[in-house]
Structures are given as structure tokens and as C-alpha cells.
Design a protein around this motif. Structure first.
Motif, mmCIF file in Angstrom:
data_model
loop_
_atom_site.group_PDB
_atom_site.id
_atom_site.type_symbol
_atom_site.label_atom_id
_atom_site.label_comp_id
_atom_site.label_asym_id
_atom_site.label_seq_id
_atom_site.Cartn_x
_atom_site.Cartn_y
_atom_site.Cartn_z
ATOM 1 N N SER A 117 0.916 -1.288 -0.031
ATOM 2 C CA SER A 117 0.074 -0.138 -0.111
ATOM 3 C C SER A 117 0.991 1.222 -0.091
ATOM 4 O O SER A 117 1.781 1.430 0.854
ATOM 5 N N PHE A 118 0.617 2.324 -1.032
ATOM 6 C CA PHE A 118 1.399 3.385 -1.004
ATOM 7 C C PHE A 118 0.570 4.377 0.007
ATOM 8 O O PHE A 118 -0.518 4.137 0.348
ATOM 9 N N SER A 119 1.495 5.337 0.622
ATOM 10 C CA SER A 119 0.890 6.215 1.631
ATOM 11 C C SER A 119 0.215 7.307 0.749
ATOM 12 O O SER A 119 0.376 7.363 -0.579
ATOM 13 N N PRO A 120 -0.970 7.994 1.116
ATOM 14 C CA PRO A 120 -1.683 9.065 0.478
ATOM 15 C C PRO A 120 -0.906 9.971 -0.176
ATOM 16 O O PRO A 120 -1.315 10.508 -1.127
ATOM 17 N N ASP A 121 0.237 10.187 0.452
ATOM 18 C CA ASP A 121 1.172 11.489 -0.006
ATOM 19 C C ASP A 121 2.267 10.780 -1.071
ATOM 20 O O ASP A 121 3.004 11.880 -1.412
ATOM 21 N N GLY A 122 2.060 9.520 -0.908
ATOM 22 C CA GLY A 122 3.248 8.968 -2.198
ATOM 23 C C GLY A 122 4.453 8.784 -1.552
ATOM 24 O O GLY A 122 5.404 8.468 -2.329
ATOM 25 N N ARG A 123 4.792 9.355 -0.283
ATOM 26 C CA ARG A 123 6.159 9.096 0.231
ATOM 27 C C ARG A 123 6.758 7.699 0.586
ATOM 28 O O ARG A 123 7.975 7.500 0.765
ATOM 29 N N TYR A 124 5.877 6.880 0.796
ATOM 30 C CA TYR A 124 6.043 5.739 1.485
ATOM 31 C C TYR A 124 5.322 4.501 0.789
ATOM 32 O O TYR A 124 4.372 4.646 0.599
ATOM 33 N N SER A 129 3.391 -9.366 5.165
ATOM 34 C CA SER A 129 4.282 -10.564 4.672
ATOM 35 C C SER A 129 3.946 -11.670 5.606
ATOM 36 O O SER A 129 3.367 -11.602 6.700
ATOM 37 N N PHE A 130 4.004 -13.021 4.905
ATOM 38 C CA PHE A 130 3.756 -14.257 5.670
ATOM 39 C C PHE A 130 5.048 -14.447 6.392
ATOM 40 O O PHE A 130 4.844 -15.305 7.454
ATOM 41 N N ASP A 131 5.903 -13.637 6.810
ATOM 42 C CA ASP A 131 6.742 -13.721 7.979
ATOM 43 C C ASP A 131 6.230 -13.280 9.225
ATOM 44 O O ASP A 131 6.970 -13.260 10.327
ATOM 45 N N GLY A 132 4.938 -12.861 9.175
ATOM 46 C CA GLY A 132 4.480 -12.184 10.456
ATOM 47 C C GLY A 132 4.648 -10.700 10.806
ATOM 48 O O GLY A 132 4.032 -10.080 11.683
ATOM 49 N N THR A 133 5.235 -9.991 10.098
ATOM 50 C CA THR A 133 5.345 -8.452 10.127
ATOM 51 C C THR A 133 5.062 -7.716 8.832
ATOM 52 O O THR A 133 4.475 -8.075 7.800
ATOM 53 N N ALA A 134 4.756 -6.592 9.182
ATOM 54 C CA ALA A 134 4.704 -5.393 8.121
ATOM 55 C C ALA A 134 5.619 -4.519 8.385
ATOM 56 O O ALA A 134 6.474 -4.138 9.257
ATOM 57 N N LYS A 135 6.141 -3.802 7.145
ATOM 58 C CA LYS A 135 7.246 -2.726 7.286
ATOM 59 C C LYS A 135 6.642 -1.595 6.502
ATOM 60 O O LYS A 135 5.890 -1.619 5.608
ATOM 61 N N LEU A 136 7.475 -0.442 6.698
ATOM 62 C CA LEU A 136 7.503 0.903 6.118
ATOM 63 C C LEU A 136 8.680 1.364 5.532
ATOM 64 O O LEU A 136 9.664 1.143 6.167
ATOM 65 N N HIS A 142 14.592 2.058 1.854
ATOM 66 C CA HIS A 142 15.181 1.873 3.046
ATOM 67 C C HIS A 142 14.135 1.511 3.957
ATOM 68 O O HIS A 142 12.891 2.223 4.029
ATOM 69 N N GLN A 143 14.264 0.605 4.942
ATOM 70 C CA GLN A 143 13.149 0.228 5.727
ATOM 71 C C GLN A 143 13.385 1.256 6.725
ATOM 72 O O GLN A 143 14.297 1.603 7.683
ATOM 73 N N LEU A 144 11.939 1.689 7.295
ATOM 74 C CA LEU A 144 11.949 2.852 8.135
ATOM 75 C C LEU A 144 11.277 2.032 9.527
ATOM 76 O O LEU A 144 11.799 2.729 10.708
ATOM 77 N N VAL A 145 10.232 1.378 9.596
ATOM 78 C CA VAL A 145 9.708 0.800 10.668
ATOM 79 C C VAL A 145 9.275 -0.629 10.407
ATOM 80 O O VAL A 145 8.966 -0.851 9.170
ATOM 81 N N GLU A 146 9.276 -1.421 11.539
ATOM 82 C CA GLU A 146 8.777 -2.694 11.421
ATOM 83 C C GLU A 146 7.766 -2.906 12.383
ATOM 84 O O GLU A 146 7.606 -2.556 13.332
#
Length: 382
Positions: A117-124, A129-136, A142-146
Motif C-alpha cells: 500500500s502506498f501512503s496517500p502522499d506517495g512518500r512511503y 508478509s507471511f513472515d508475520g510482520t509489516a514494514k514501512l 530503506h526500511q523505516l519501521v517494522e
């Protein structure tokens, strides 16, 4: 699509008929004299798919993106319409331009990337994932947040309309709302595996789709507001209409359905020969696109009438996404590819083709006998 201008001109000539049985001619078999008369040539259907004779709109396959190393599970347009993101069973997400050039890669998940999913402002870009996490991520990869907390696969991820929150849905039977710093704010408990979650356009509600065929509408405090029943099997995808007044759902029972927010079914979309894996509204809210295990994507009006069919993938079509201007449809497939299709009014297609030919003849004065004939036909059609 590459067009031979001589054959394109012949195809626009009412006095010239190309041979449908000839594979070379078939690419250009567009009898525009019949189009002007209001009839659509049936033989075109394998190459150009028309919505209906009364609304001569067609879809053209415009290109294929380079392959992932696994099946492509998800696809989404950037808000500016110039980029696409794909998520794959190869544990990566990728960023592309519309010419199919890879612009970036997002590596870090340990299992298939199921949602993007893209952020509404298009920056992120957010991934699940099936690994049980989401990432930003930022768009440079570059990964910013898990986002950690789910106890099983994370199937779906959705940005809130204001871009301040993420919602995730998981095999663990919960949907969760997070801030962009990775803090969990709300947990919604379902009684089955959750396949999809979506914020409403006003950001006040969440919809979830479950393995048990039930759709639920929630407020952001975690209270269930409504339950939708009708599908006979897993609901794999859910989508709000742009005005927030309706929900579309896709199911492994082979159908898609349209609902109002009171839980009343408004329409059923039948025609796929396999399970329906994805559904999304067009930007103007007047049509739906679906993807299916039968290897096709289709467009429908909101009464359940099929308007177009997209063939070309070799395996299940897993996801569909409209461009923000509604001119393109992107499809993702288990065959490892994503494809981009143009949806265009036939009059605009012809006008653009004539512009191409005009430019060609203007810059190639040695092409004799065609230029004068072209302008005669062009003037006769004004």
C-alpha cells in the motif's frame, strides 16, 4: 504496442479489408468504417476487447514487467499514476515505472510479500508478509519501521486516508491499527483467518474479510458495527467505493459482490471460472475490476454486467489495481509477471493513431500516394 503505419492506414481505409486469418494482418484488423457505422467487428475480441457496441471502449495490452523470482501477489499504483509497486513470493517488493523499468527493490522480509500500500502522499510504501510482520519503507528501499505483534502471517495492509495510521490483517484472526512509529493502537478480534482489511475513505471505519466468508465493519475503537453474510467460502479481498457508501468483496466461491453499509447485497458478479482473488473500484466509482484463478481479469458495471475481459496471464491473476486517472489497469499473477493494460475510448484511440500517421507522413515526404489519401479520409470524417 508497435504499429506499422502503412498497415494502420490500410486498417482505417473503409475500402481496404485485411485478412483476419492472417496472423500478421490480425494485429491491425480494425475496420473503422464499421466502427463509424456503430458496429464492432467480432474478430477483434482476441486482440482488442470492446466494452459493448453501444459504448465503444476498448482495452489494449501495453506491456509486461520484468519477472519476480516468485509469484506476484499484489500490485498497486502510486498516487501520481507514474509508478507501480508489486509484492512477490520471492520475499521482495519492487517499484516500477509504467515502461516496465525497475526503479527500486524492497528487501527485508523473510517470506512472501502478500500486501502492499502506498501512503496517500506517495512518500512511503507499506508491505505485509507471511513472515508475520509489516514494514514501512521510503521509496528508495530503506526500511523505516517494522510492525511486530501478529502471531501468524500478515495478509493485508492499508493506509488510513490521512496517512497517519496503518491497518493490518492476519492469519491469527486479528486486524490491528498502528501509528507510523510501529505502536499498536487497536486490535480487532475476528473468529477466523483474516485475508483483507481496508480503511473507509473518511477514515472512520475498517472493513475486514474472513476465511469463514463473513465481512465485518468496525469503528476505530474496535467495536463491530455490522456483519455481512452471503459468500459461501473465503472472502479474499475487500474494497470501499470512493464515496465510502458501498463495499465490494471477492471470494473463493467464484463470485464478487457489492454491498451497502447496512449489509444489503446490491449486486453479484458472476462469470469467472475460478475463485475471485481481488476486487477494486474504478476511481470514479462506476465500475469494478476483478482478478481470478481462471487467469483473467474483468471489468464490470455496478449492476453485475461484464464490460471487458483481460487475457494474457498464464496462471492465476492475484491482484488488480486501477490507475488514479482510470486509464490503466494493472494485473499481478502467479506466473511471476505484472501486466499493464490501457482502457480507452475508441474515438481517442483513433484520434491518436491518426496523429501518429500525420506526424509520420509530415516527416517522411518520400511516402507517396498515402498522404493525400489520408487527408481525404480525415476530412470526410469531420
Amino acid at each position: 504496442m508497435t504499429v506499422d503505419v502503412r498497415k494502420f492506414f490500410q486498417a482505417t481505409d473503409p475500402g481496404k479489408t485485411l485478412v483476419v486469418a492472417n496472423p500478421e494482418d490480425r494485429k491491425y484488423y480494425i475496420d473503422f468504417s464499421s466502427v463509424r457505422g456503430g458496429k464492432i467487428i467480432e474478430e477483434l475480441k482476441d486482440n482488442i476487447t470492446f466494452f459493448s457496441p453501444d459504448d465503444p471502449t476498448c482495452v489494449l495490452f501495453t506491456g509486461q514487467f520484468q519477472r519476480h523470482q516468485g509469484d506476484v501477489n499484489s500490485i498497486s499504483f502510486h498516487v501520481n499514476g507514474q509508478y507501480l509497486a508489486t509484492g512477490s513470493g520471492d520475499s521482495t517488493a519492487k517499484l516500477w515505472n509504467l515502461q516496465g523499468k525497475k526503479l527500486g527493490e524492497f528487501k527485508g522480509h523473510k517470506d512472501r510479500v502478500r500486501g502492499i500500500s502506498f501512503s496517500p502522499d506517495g512518500r512511503y510504501l507499506a508491505t505485509s508478509s507471511f513472515d508475520g510482520t509489516a514494514k514501512l519503507w521510503d521509496l528508495q528501499g530503506h526500511q523505516l519501521v517494522e510492525f511486530k505483534g501478529h502471531q501468524n502471517r500478515v495478509n493485508s495492509v492499508s493506509f488510513s486516508p490521512n496517512g497517519q495510521y496503518l491497518a493490518t490483517a492476519s492469519f491469527d484472526g486479528t486486524a490491528r491499527v498502528w501509528n507510523l512509529q510501529g505502536k499498536q493502537l487497536v486490535e480487532l478480534e475476528d473468529r477466523g483467518i483474516l485475508w483483507s482489511v481496508s480503511f473507509s475513505p473518511n477514515g472512520q471505519h475498517l472493513a475486514t474479510a474472513s476465511d469463514n466468508g463473513i465481512i465485518r465493519l468496525w469503528n476505530l475503537q474496535g467495536r463491530q458495527l455490522k456483519e455481512f453474510q452471503g459468500h459461501q467460502r473465503r472472502v479474499s479481498c475487500i474494497s470501499f467505493s470512493p464515496d465510502g457508501q458501498r463495499l465490494a468483496t471477492a471470494s473463493s466461491d467464484g463470485n464478487a459482490r457489492l454491498w451497502d453499509l447496512q449489509g444489503n447485497q446490491l449486486a453479484e458478479f458472476k462469470g469467472h471460472q475460478g475463485w475471485v482473488s481481488s476486487v477494486c473500484f474504478s476511481p470514479n466509482g462506476q465500475s469494478l475490476a476483478t482478478a481470478s484463478g481462471d487467469g483473467t481479469a474483468r471489468i464490470w458495471d455496478l449492476h453485475g454486467n461484464q464490460l471487458a475481459e483481460f487475457k494474457g496471464h498464464q496462471r492465476r491473476v492475484s491482484c488488480v489495481s486501477f490507475s488514479p486517472d482510470g486509464q490503466y489497469l494493472a494485473t499481478a499473477s502467479d506466473d511471476g509477471t505484472a501486466k499493464l493494460w490501457r482502457i480507452e475510448n475508441l474515438d481517442r484511440l483513433l484520434a491518436r493513431g491518426c496523429d501518429w500517421l500525420h506526424d509520420y507522413l509530415t516527416t517522411n515526404q518520400n511516402v507517396k500516394g498515402i498522404k493525400q489519401k489520408f487527408f481525404v479520409h480525415q476530412n470526410n470524417n469531420e
